[in-house]
Write an enzyme that holds these catalytic residues in place. Structure first.
Site, PDB file in Angstrom:
ATOM      1  N   GLY A  33      35.575  36.989  41.806  1.00 35.08           N
ATOM      2  CA  GLY A  33      36.637  37.295  40.794  1.00 35.08           C
ATOM      3  C   GLY A  33      37.355  35.968  40.488  1.00 35.08           C
ATOM      4  O   GLY A  33      38.262  35.470  41.233  1.00 35.08           O
ATOM      5  N   LEU A  34      36.581  35.415  39.423  1.00 37.17           N
ATOM      6  CA  LEU A  34      37.241  33.985  38.984  1.00 37.17           C
ATOM      7  C   LEU A  34      37.870  34.338  37.550  1.00 37.17           C
ATOM      8  O   LEU A  34      38.893  34.155  37.370  1.00 37.17           O
ATOM      9  CB  LEU A  34      36.147  33.020  38.953  1.00 37.17           C
ATOM     10  CG  LEU A  34      36.505  31.641  38.200  1.00 37.17           C
ATOM     11  CD1 LEU A  34      37.544  31.241  39.165  1.00 37.17           C
ATOM     12  CD2 LEU A  34      35.472  30.569  38.066  1.00 37.17           C
ATOM     13  N   THR A  35      37.028  34.767  36.636  1.00 37.67           N
ATOM     14  CA  THR A  35      37.446  35.118  35.239  1.00 37.67           C
ATOM     15  C   THR A  35      38.733  35.928  35.149  1.00 37.67           C
ATOM     16  O   THR A  35      38.689  36.892  35.759  1.00 37.67           O
ATOM     17  CB  THR A  35      36.437  35.267  34.478  1.00 37.67           C
ATOM     18  OG1 THR A  35      35.234  34.576  34.481  1.00 37.67           O
ATOM     19  CG2 THR A  35      36.758  35.750  32.894  1.00 37.67           C
TER      20      THR A  35
ATOM     21  N   GLU B   5      28.847  32.185  33.582  1.00 35.81           N
ATOM     22  CA  GLU B   5      28.563  31.041  34.576  1.00 35.81           C
ATOM     23  C   GLU B   5      28.783  29.687  33.883  1.00 35.81           C
ATOM     24  O   GLU B   5      28.076  28.808  34.085  1.00 35.81           O
ATOM     25  CB  GLU B   5      27.375  31.180  35.480  1.00 35.81           C
ATOM     26  CG  GLU B   5      27.379  32.573  36.356  1.00 35.81           C
ATOM     27  CD  GLU B   5      26.735  32.438  37.554  1.00 35.81           C
ATOM     28  OE1 GLU B   5      26.502  31.351  37.977  1.00 35.81           O
ATOM     29  OE2 GLU B   5      26.618  33.500  38.028  1.00 35.81           O
TER      30      GLU B   5
ATOM     31  N   GLY C  22      38.759  32.158  30.613  1.00 35.85           N
ATOM     32  CA  GLY C  22      37.257  32.232  30.853  1.00 35.85           C
ATOM     33  C   GLY C  22      36.526  30.826  31.234  1.00 35.85           C
ATOM     34  O   GLY C  22      36.462  30.372  32.361  1.00 35.85           O
ATOM     35  N   SER C  23      36.484  30.029  30.065  1.00 31.34           N
ATOM     36  CA  SER C  23      35.912  28.631  30.374  1.00 31.34           C
ATOM     37  C   SER C  23      36.968  27.656  31.033  1.00 31.34           C
ATOM     38  O   SER C  23      36.338  26.962  31.901  1.00 31.34           O
ATOM     39  CB  SER C  23      35.679  28.065  28.990  1.00 31.34           C
ATOM     40  OG  SER C  23      34.550  28.877  28.147  1.00 31.34           O
TER      41      SER C  23
ATOM     42  N   THR D  21      29.640  28.785  29.502  1.00 35.33           N
ATOM     43  CA  THR D  21      28.569  29.013  28.206  1.00 35.33           C
ATOM     44  C   THR D  21      27.771  27.688  28.074  1.00 35.33           C
ATOM     45  O   THR D  21      27.932  26.471  28.517  1.00 35.33           O
ATOM     46  CB  THR D  21      29.641  29.143  27.002  1.00 35.33           C
ATOM     47  OG1 THR D  21      30.562  28.067  26.859  1.00 35.33           O
ATOM     48  CG2 THR D  21      30.859  30.216  27.376  1.00 35.33           C
ATOM     49  N   SER D  22      27.033  27.790  27.121  1.00 36.75           N
ATOM     50  CA  SER D  22      26.050  26.919  26.529  1.00 36.75           C
ATOM     51  C   SER D  22      27.121  25.554  26.066  1.00 36.75           C
ATOM     52  O   SER D  22      26.474  24.532  26.529  1.00 36.75           O
ATOM     53  CB  SER D  22      25.000  27.016  25.379  1.00 36.75           C
ATOM     54  OG  SER D  22      24.137  28.206  25.860  1.00 36.75           O
TER      55      SER D  22
ATOM     56  N   GLY E  18       8.604  46.463  14.075  1.00 37.26           N
ATOM     57  CA  GLY E  18       9.368  47.718  14.203  1.00 37.26           C
ATOM     58  C   GLY E  18       9.574  48.320  15.576  1.00 37.26           C
ATOM     59  O   GLY E  18      10.560  48.855  16.188  1.00 37.26           O
TER      60      GLY E  18
HETATM   61  P1  FAD Z   1      35.980  31.842  26.192  1.00 41.50           P
HETATM   62  O1  FAD Z   1      36.262  30.824  27.341  1.00 41.50           O
HETATM   63  O2  FAD Z   1      37.271  32.069  25.662  1.00 41.50           O
HETATM   64  O3  FAD Z   1      35.052  30.768  25.282  1.00 41.50           O
HETATM   65  C1  FAD Z   1      35.065  31.424  23.797  1.00 41.50           C
HETATM   66  C2  FAD Z   1      34.220  30.333  23.036  1.00 41.50           C
HETATM   67  O4  FAD Z   1      34.939  29.100  23.016  1.00 41.50           O
HETATM   68  C3  FAD Z   1      32.745  29.967  23.584  1.00 41.50           C
HETATM   69  O5  FAD Z   1      31.910  29.987  22.742  1.00 41.50           O
HETATM   70  C4  FAD Z   1      33.018  28.888  24.606  1.00 41.50           C
HETATM   71  O6  FAD Z   1      31.830  28.157  24.601  1.00 41.50           O
HETATM   72  C5  FAD Z   1      33.860  28.014  23.565  1.00 41.50           C
HETATM   73  N1  FAD Z   1      34.827  27.065  24.201  1.00 41.50           N
HETATM   74  C6  FAD Z   1      35.734  27.341  25.171  1.00 41.50           C
HETATM   75  N2  FAD Z   1      36.347  25.948  25.731  1.00 41.50           N
HETATM   76  C7  FAD Z   1      35.423  25.171  25.026  1.00 41.50           C
HETATM   77  C8  FAD Z   1      35.612  23.921  24.924  1.00 41.50           C
HETATM   78  N3  FAD Z   1      36.291  23.058  25.703  1.00 41.50           N
HETATM   79  N4  FAD Z   1      34.643  23.234  24.331  1.00 41.50           N
HETATM   80  C9  FAD Z   1      33.775  23.689  23.403  1.00 41.50           C
HETATM   81  N5  FAD Z   1      33.806  25.045  23.410  1.00 41.50           N
HETATM   82  C10 FAD Z   1      34.634  25.758  24.160  1.00 41.50           C
HETATM   83  N6  FAD Z   1      33.189  35.951  35.494  1.00 41.50           N
HETATM   84  C11 FAD Z   1      33.387  36.147  36.940  1.00 41.50           C
HETATM   85  O7  FAD Z   1      34.534  35.276  37.391  1.00 41.50           O
HETATM   86  N7  FAD Z   1      32.718  36.744  37.749  1.00 41.50           N
HETATM   87  C12 FAD Z   1      31.687  37.539  37.181  1.00 41.50           C
HETATM   88  O8  FAD Z   1      30.769  38.292  38.077  1.00 41.50           O
HETATM   89  C13 FAD Z   1      31.158  37.568  35.967  1.00 41.50           C
HETATM   90  N8  FAD Z   1      30.461  38.402  35.454  1.00 41.50           N
HETATM   91  C14 FAD Z   1      30.130  38.488  34.086  1.00 41.50           C
HETATM   92  C15 FAD Z   1      29.297  39.549  33.373  1.00 41.50           C
HETATM   93  C16 FAD Z   1      29.402  39.539  32.035  1.00 41.50           C
HETATM   94  C17 FAD Z   1      28.292  40.546  31.573  1.00 41.50           C
HETATM   95  C18 FAD Z   1      30.271  38.841  31.121  1.00 41.50           C
HETATM   96  C19 FAD Z   1      29.992  38.834  29.639  1.00 41.50           C
HETATM   97  C20 FAD Z   1      30.907  37.849  31.856  1.00 41.50           C
HETATM   98  C21 FAD Z   1      30.964  37.696  33.194  1.00 41.50           C
HETATM   99  N9  FAD Z   1      31.917  36.775  33.738  1.00 41.50           N
HETATM  100  C22 FAD Z   1      32.249  36.714  34.877  1.00 41.50           C
HETATM  101  C23 FAD Z   1      32.622  35.930  32.624  1.00 41.50           C
HETATM  102  C24 FAD Z   1      32.115  34.912  32.149  1.00 41.50           C
HETATM  103  O9  FAD Z   1      31.949  33.665  33.055  1.00 41.50           O
HETATM  104  C25 FAD Z   1      33.013  34.352  30.993  1.00 41.50           C
HETATM  105  O10 FAD Z   1      32.860  35.388  29.817  1.00 41.50           O
HETATM  106  C26 FAD Z   1      32.788  32.890  30.657  1.00 41.50           C
HETATM  107  O11 FAD Z   1      33.142  32.041  31.447  1.00 41.50           O
HETATM  108  C27 FAD Z   1      33.403  32.626  29.240  1.00 41.50           C
HETATM  109  O12 FAD Z   1      34.696  32.979  28.990  1.00 41.50           O
HETATM  110  P2  FAD Z   1      35.351  33.601  27.977  1.00 41.50           P
HETATM  111  O13 FAD Z   1      34.469  34.998  27.650  1.00 41.50           O
HETATM  112  O14 FAD Z   1      36.777  33.870  28.347  1.00 41.50           O
HETATM  113  O15 FAD Z   1      35.139  32.908  26.647  1.00 41.50           O
END
Ligand code: FAD
Length: 383
Positions: free
Chosen positions: A124-126, A363, A131-132, A365-366, A340
């Site tokens: 439980g981190l996000t 874990e 998120g990021s 994003t790219s 198709g």
């Molecule tokens: P954001 O952080 O809001 O990012 C949105 C966009 O902005 C992305 O394109 C990102 O690359 C870009 N961005 C953000 N900051 C920057 C920067 N500094 N420079 C350039 N681009 C940037 N989390 C947990 O803790 N535990 C889990 O078990 C877990 N499981 C998951 C399972 C699923 C199916 C999904 C969808 C997510 C899960 N996550 C979990 C969360 C996941 O790790 C986050 O969704 C991820 O880290 C991205 O955070 P966000 O969705 O808030 O996107």
């Protein structure tokens, strides 16, 4: 690096192949449509040792190396990414982290339960707002006598509704940024902890992804994992290894896309000839094959670095970045080979594409992986 697998590694890979063909493959479409993997699978995964693969034998694990873990993860990813994620999160992010940072009491309490499948873990981190930028999380743990009282919420938690324990990250001091974050082991039946399954996901539909809500959740101070204020570095170290496992799961997706594309191209005829005989179809297939090999080699390299006790974090980011983007490309190319028929779920490739897509998001994003790699190369943080 020696690319020849040992006898044990070959045997565990075969065990995983057989498990996937027997327990997973026949059910994949039904689980995806029902939005739920059959929960009895957790016990079966434990029985073949997959929930304790890299855990010491004294805690119920099988003491395997990280390349063996990669091989199993790849096979599970080939079979069903929802199942692969159940294992990667419970074993890779939770059980392994407890083994690395836990007190003897915490290890005795949780590791045998987690490796035997009696308990499942979630990470439980996000949070809804972070998120990021996870280091700025706002869930709060306030000291009250011998306890901590935790308030906040967590978003997108894999295994969330199934888990028995959450490795939870919360702010326990007023130190700025991530320095105030600590890790806690919170049983999910603790009063005040509620959860909601998130439905309607594009992929990983069989997996219980949840939102967690914490309202005055009281845990003893002994539930803290590692030192106070070190929670964020614990999370980052867990995720660095976790990225290897995501990458290996992506190799599995890419391999499944290759197998499906080659098989279908050999069967389908158009213009009176097998579509495998057309150069443009062969180009799609050879592009997939190249991605499979490159992703697999980058991923094995991470396992080798970990097993030799060397620094692996940047290599793990490279492998996760490449393998996740490659899995999306491979599934998409395979879908093109199917025409198709690739667009309906009786055929496997549409699901591979839906499942692959999230691998470029979670874990880190790219974009975040590129920042990690860029920081390692230039010495400058661009976060
Ligand atoms: P954001 O952080 O809001 O990012 C949105 C966009 O902005 C992305 O394109 C990102 O690359 C870009 N961005 C953000 N900051 C920057 C920067 N500094 N420079 C350039 N681009 C940037 N989390 C947990 O803790 N535990 C889990 O078990 C877990 N499981 C998951 C399972 C699923 C199916 C999904 C969808 C997510 C899960 N996550 C979990 C969360 C996941 O790790 C986050 O969704 C991820 O880290 C991205 O955070 P966000 O969705 O808030 O996107």
């Amino acid at each position: 690096m020696n690319l020849e697998l040992s006898e044990e590694q070959t045997a565990v890979r075969q065990l995983a192949k057989d498990f996937v063909d027997r327990e997973i493959a026949p059910n994949v479409v039904a689980w995806d449509r029902a939005e739920e993997v059959d929960r009895s699978l957790v016990k079966k995964l434990a029985e073949v040792g997959f929930l304790g693969l890299t855990i010491d034998e004294e805690y119920g694990g099988s003491g395997g190396d990280h390349l063996a873990y990669c091989l199993v993860t790849e096979e599970l990813g080939r079979g069903d990414s929802s199942v692969r994620g159940i294992v990667s999160v419970s074993l890779g992010l939770v059980t392994k982290t407890i083994q690395s940072y836990g007190t003897e009491e915490q290890k005795r309490r949780w590791l045998p339960a987690l490796t035997s499948g009696d308990a499942l873990g979630c990470f439980g981190l996000t949070e809804p707002g972070t998120g990021s930028d996870a280091g700025n999380l706002t869930t709060r743990a306030v000291r009250d006598g011998d306890d901590y009282v935790i308030n906040g919420s967590k978003m997108f938690i894999t295994n969330g509704t199934w888990a028995d324990v959450v490795l939870l990250f919360a702010r326990s001091t007023d130190a700025p940024g991530h320095k105030g974050v600590s890790a806690f082991l919170v049983p999910t039946d603790t009063p005040g902890l509620t959860r909601r399954t998130i439905h309607g996901k594009l992929g990983l539909r069989g997996q219980a992804t949840a939102e967690l809500f914490l309202e005055d959740v009281r845990v003893p101070a002994s539930a803290m994992l590692g030192q106070e204020g070190k929670g964020f570095s614990i999370a980052m170290s867990a995720l660095a290894k976790g990225r290897m496992s995501v990458a290996a799961g992506c190799v599995g997706i890419a391999q499944a896309a290759l197998d499906a594309a080659v098989g279908y191209a050999g069967e389908r005829e158009q213009f009176g000839k097998s579509i495998a005989s057309y150069q443009l179809v062969q180009e799609l297939i050879s592009d997939i094959a190249l991605d499979v090999d490159a992703a697999r080699l980058l991923t094995w390299r991470v396992a080798d670095l970990i097993d030799r006790g060397e620094d692996f974090a940047t290599a793990a980011s490279k492998a996760k970045l490449f393998a996740s983007e490659a899995a999306v490309r491979c599934a998409n190319n395979a879908l093109q080979v199917f025409g198709g028929y690739g667009y309906i779920d009786e055929y496997p490739v549409g699901k591979l594409l839906r499942d692959a897509r999230v691998m470029t998001l979670y874990e880190g994003t790219s974009q975040i992986q590129k920042l990690i790699i860029g920081r390692a190369l230039t010495g400058v943080s661009a976060f």
